[in-house]
Motif scaffolding. Structure first.
Motif, short mmCIF file in Angstrom:
data_model
loop_
_atom_site.label_atom_id
_atom_site.label_comp_id
_atom_site.label_asym_id
_atom_site.label_seq_id
_atom_site.Cartn_x
_atom_site.Cartn_y
_atom_site.Cartn_z
N GLY A 30 0.84 -1.20 0.00
CA GLY A 30 0.00 0.00 0.00
C GLY A 30 0.87 1.24 0.00
N PRO A 31 0.30 2.43 -0.17
CA PRO A 31 -1.13 2.69 -0.35
C PRO A 31 -1.57 2.69 -1.80
CG PRO A 31 0.00 4.77 -0.05
CD PRO A 31 1.05 3.70 0.04
N VAL A 32 -0.68 2.33 -2.75
CA VAL A 32 -1.05 2.15 -4.16
C VAL A 32 -1.50 3.48 -4.77
CG1 VAL A 32 -2.03 0.41 -5.71
CG2 VAL A 32 -2.03 -0.04 -3.28
N THR A 33 -0.68 4.51 -4.61
CA THR A 33 -1.03 5.86 -5.07
C THR A 33 -1.11 5.95 -6.58
OG1 THR A 33 1.31 6.44 -5.01
CG2 THR A 33 -0.01 6.98 -3.07
N ALA A 34 -1.91 6.91 -7.08
CA ALA A 34 -2.26 6.98 -8.49
C ALA A 34 -1.16 7.53 -9.38
CB ALA A 34 -3.52 7.82 -8.67
N ASN A 35 -0.46 8.59 -8.96
CA ASN A 35 0.51 9.24 -9.83
C ASN A 35 1.30 10.26 -9.01
OD1 ASN A 35 1.94 9.85 -12.16
ND2 ASN A 35 0.17 10.55 -13.33
N GLU A 36 2.13 11.03 -9.70
CA GLU A 36 3.04 11.94 -9.01
C GLU A 36 2.32 12.92 -8.10
OE1 GLU A 36 5.42 15.71 -8.58
OE2 GLU A 36 3.51 15.39 -9.62
N TRP A 37 1.21 13.50 -8.52
CA TRP A 37 0.50 14.45 -7.67
C TRP A 37 0.03 13.77 -6.39
CZ3 TRP A 37 -0.19 19.54 -7.22
CH2 TRP A 37 -1.23 20.01 -6.41
N GLN A 38 -0.46 12.54 -6.54
CA GLN A 38 -1.02 11.82 -5.40
C GLN A 38 0.06 11.24 -4.48
OE1 GLN A 38 -2.26 11.29 -8.61
NE2 GLN A 38 -4.05 12.59 -8.27
N TRP A 39 1.33 11.21 -4.91
CA TRP A 39 2.38 10.82 -3.98
C TRP A 39 2.40 11.77 -2.77
CZ3 TRP A 39 6.84 10.61 -8.14
CH2 TRP A 39 6.60 9.53 -8.99
N TYR A 40 2.00 13.00 -3.02
CA TYR A 40 2.12 14.04 -2.00
C TYR A 40 0.77 14.57 -1.50
CZ TYR A 40 6.73 14.02 -4.18
OH TYR A 40 7.94 13.63 -4.69
#
Length: 623
Positions: free
Chosen positions: A253-263
């Motif tokens: 996890g948390p299986v984030t969507a993309n670069e923006w969602q990393w943060y």
């Protein structure tokens, strides 16, 4: 003949060659076999489906060792009891989705491989297809911009917009799905009354998929995004129940969507108790806090997704640097600019996996045991196959040397099958250190086997149109002084070329090391693997058993070479770069040679070679 290794230093650089230094005894790290993975290789939607023979051959011969089969966003509403899912990108219509079938096919055809599925945390699962939107009657099931409208459950379509005129009722096609229902699949698959799957072949489970954007991907269930705190409660409850059933399970996890969602969660960093955190840092912090309280391990693989938008060759071939390179300026940097709470346009360096390692060490402490994974990624469809091959090989290479555990690209382009086959078949088991004088242009990713008597060196040329001359120095590994196999991918056509191990686009050649130096010419935009066997010897003054003597050493003029017991056929002198400066045939039973090669000052290698692979090398210094 005893092997005696000692460090060789390059005293001068050959003009036009890029120097690469490899140390077979430095930074030795095991390579995860699960770097050779992919998504969606098995169908779970057609009950009559069987794996086509051509696909079976391709998967096996390419060396796929990790299969992520949960289906991404379609896993969030999966109902293992009813074998149904709700499709978020097709009106939320419910369709047959039989994970049992896919898992059984995996273990039948690839018993040694590892599979990965997901634990849905959304809270609702597919119940019935009786309330599906009649897409065939509407437009013969053609795609249009309204396929994301929430029409299952009696919705009314809006022909001119993205939102339905009337939203469907989720209770008509979904049912509540709590943590006990989620982890119940473990008993169904592996329990005493289950279907008999082997749990050791399905150790990995994603904790759902891209939860920070659920209000977009699953807005029927979640029109307003839940808070990160609420999500963490769901995560922790399910993780504890899964670990109680199987302590050896590996949660990702948390299986984030993309670069923006990393943060960012729901478009912004997380705020708690007056402090702001990037989403991934907050996730790690919360896991650490709960693990300390409960004593239950809640995270095994820190897992992210990455979908860069660039189509530019010069940017695509540098994307591997996003993960660990603390100096790389990423042209698409966006989310990272919010890392301190505002939006700082000067922040352009991602090094996202290195950041995560820092956070893991900060909150969980050294020796935490959490590894890294990239379970979805893809590059633009217009990228040329040779560029795709270089991008893919570079990413695998960086992951090899940085202890990444899982790599499963989502999209698959021509050039990637070829690269997967080259790397999975010929790479060894342990990564070792390599340093290139021009890392942005030429990278080396060497690996050795457990006994360190075999080495594979992957060399990547990122120039779009120029060949590159490379000199590779090998420390603590003396290769046999014989021709080594070289496999190269370059100038790949637009159509798929990989069919099997015997039918592909690999170009085979040979290259002979000279001492501990290997000189190669790399085609433009290429991936090359060199297969080396240890067995050569390089002797220094400190050797206790010397096949030959060289004196005086250092020397100013003539060189005397003496040996005993061996019948050598040839004597040769090379520069440390590998360039030959002298070669002389020896007569049998000759045991001594006096040579006056008129060498300029520097360090040289003297080679004696004979039949049946007999070889020995000594270093000499010329003033």
């Amino acid at each position: 003949m005893d092997k005696v290794f000692f460090l060789l230093f390059i005293s001068q650089i050959t003009f036009g060659q890029i120097q690469v230094a490899i140390d077979a005894a430095a930074e030795v790290k095991p390579i995860s076999p699960y770097l050779y993975g992919r998504n969606n290789s098995f169908s779970s939607t057609d009950p009559n489906w069987t794996l086509p023979e051509s696909d079976l051959i391709r998967l096996r011969d390419a060396g796929v060792r990790f299969f992520r089969e949960s289906g991404g966003n379609n896993s969030s509403k999966y109902n293992w009891r009813r074998k149904l899912s709700s499709h978020p990108d097709w009106y939320n219509n419910v369709y047959v989705n039989n994970w049992d079938q896919a898992a059984q096919a995996l273990q039948k055809h690839f018993p040694a491989a590892q599979g990965m599925w997901a634990f849905p945390l959304l809270g609702q699962a597919a119940k019935s297809s009786t309330a599906n939107f009649a897409d065939w009657d509407y437009n013969r099931s053609q795609w249009w911009e309204g396929v994301n409208q929430n029409l299952a459950g009696g919705g009314v379509p809006n022909a001119t917009g993205t939102k339905a005129k009337k939203e469907g009722d989720i209770h008509a096609y979904l049912e509540k799905w709590d943590a006990d229902s989620v982890v119940g699949i473990l008993g169904h698959w592996f329990g005493a009354g289950g279907i008999g799957l082997k749990r050791e072949g399905i150790r990995y489970w994603n904790m759902d998929n891209e939860p920070e954007i659920w209000s977009g991907t699953h807005d029927d269930v979640m029109p307003k995004q839940i808070t990160p705190q609420e999500f963490m409660q769901r995560y922790i409850a399910t993780a504890k129940k899964a670990k109680a059933i199987d302590p050896e399970i590996r949660l990702a996890g948390p299986v984030t969507a993309n670069e923006w969602q990393w943060y960012n969660w729901d478009g912004k960093p997380v705020t708690e108790n007056g402090k702001t955190y990037p989403w991934l840092e907050y996730f790690i912090k919360t896991v650490a806090e709960e693990q300390q309280k409960s004593g239950v391990r809640l995270l095994d693989v820190l897992d992210i997704h990455f979908y860069p938008a660039t189509k530019k060759t010069e940017e695509v071939v540098q994307l591997h640097r996003v993960f660990f390179d603390r100096d790389y300026i990423f042209p698409e940097a966006n989310g990272v600019k919010t890392i301190n709470g505002g939006y700082d346009n000067s922040l352009t360096r991602e090094y996202i996996f290195a950041r995560c390692n820092d956070w893991l060490n900060q909150y969980l402490g050294a020796g935490h045991g959490v590894n890294l994974g990239l379970t979805e990624t893809g590059i633009d469809g217009s990228v040329a196959p040779s560029v795709a091959a270089v991008w893919y090989a570079s990413t695998v290479g960086e992951f090899m040397k940085n202890n990444v555990e899982i790599f499963t690209p989502w999209t698959w382009k021509p050039g990637m099958w070829e690269t997967l086959h080259l790397l999975s078949r010929y790479n060894q088991t342990h990564s070792v250190r390599a340093v290139s004088a021009n890392e942005a242009l030429i990278s080396a990713y060497p690996s050795v086997n457990v006994t360190a008597d075999s080495m594979t060196v992957v060399l990547i040329n990122r120039s779009p149109d120029q060949i590159q001359h490379v000199s590779v120095r090998l420390d603590h590994f003396m290769p046999k002084q014989e021709k080594a196999a070289v496999y190269t991918l370059s100038q790949l056509p637009e159509t798929e070329t990989f069919i099997s191990h015997t039918q592909n686009a690999l170009k085979k050649s040979e290259s002979a090391p000279v001492g501990n130096v290997l000189s190669l010419t790399l085609p433009a935009m290429s991936v090359t693997s060199v297969l080396l066997q240890a067995g050569g010897n390089i002797m220094g003054a400190e050797a206790t058993s010397q096949p030959f003597q060289v004196f005086p050493n250092p020397t100013w003029d003539s060189i005397t070479v003496k040996w005993a017991d061996q019948d050598f056929d040839k004597i040769m002198i090379t520069e440390m770069s590998g360039k030959q400066v002298l070669e002389r045939t020896l007569a049998k039973p000759q045991r001594e040679a006096v040579i006056r090669p008129k060498l300029t000052g520097g360090v040289y290698l003297i080679h004696l070679t004979g039949a049946n692979g007999l070889s020995a090398v000594r270093k000499i210094i010329v003033h």
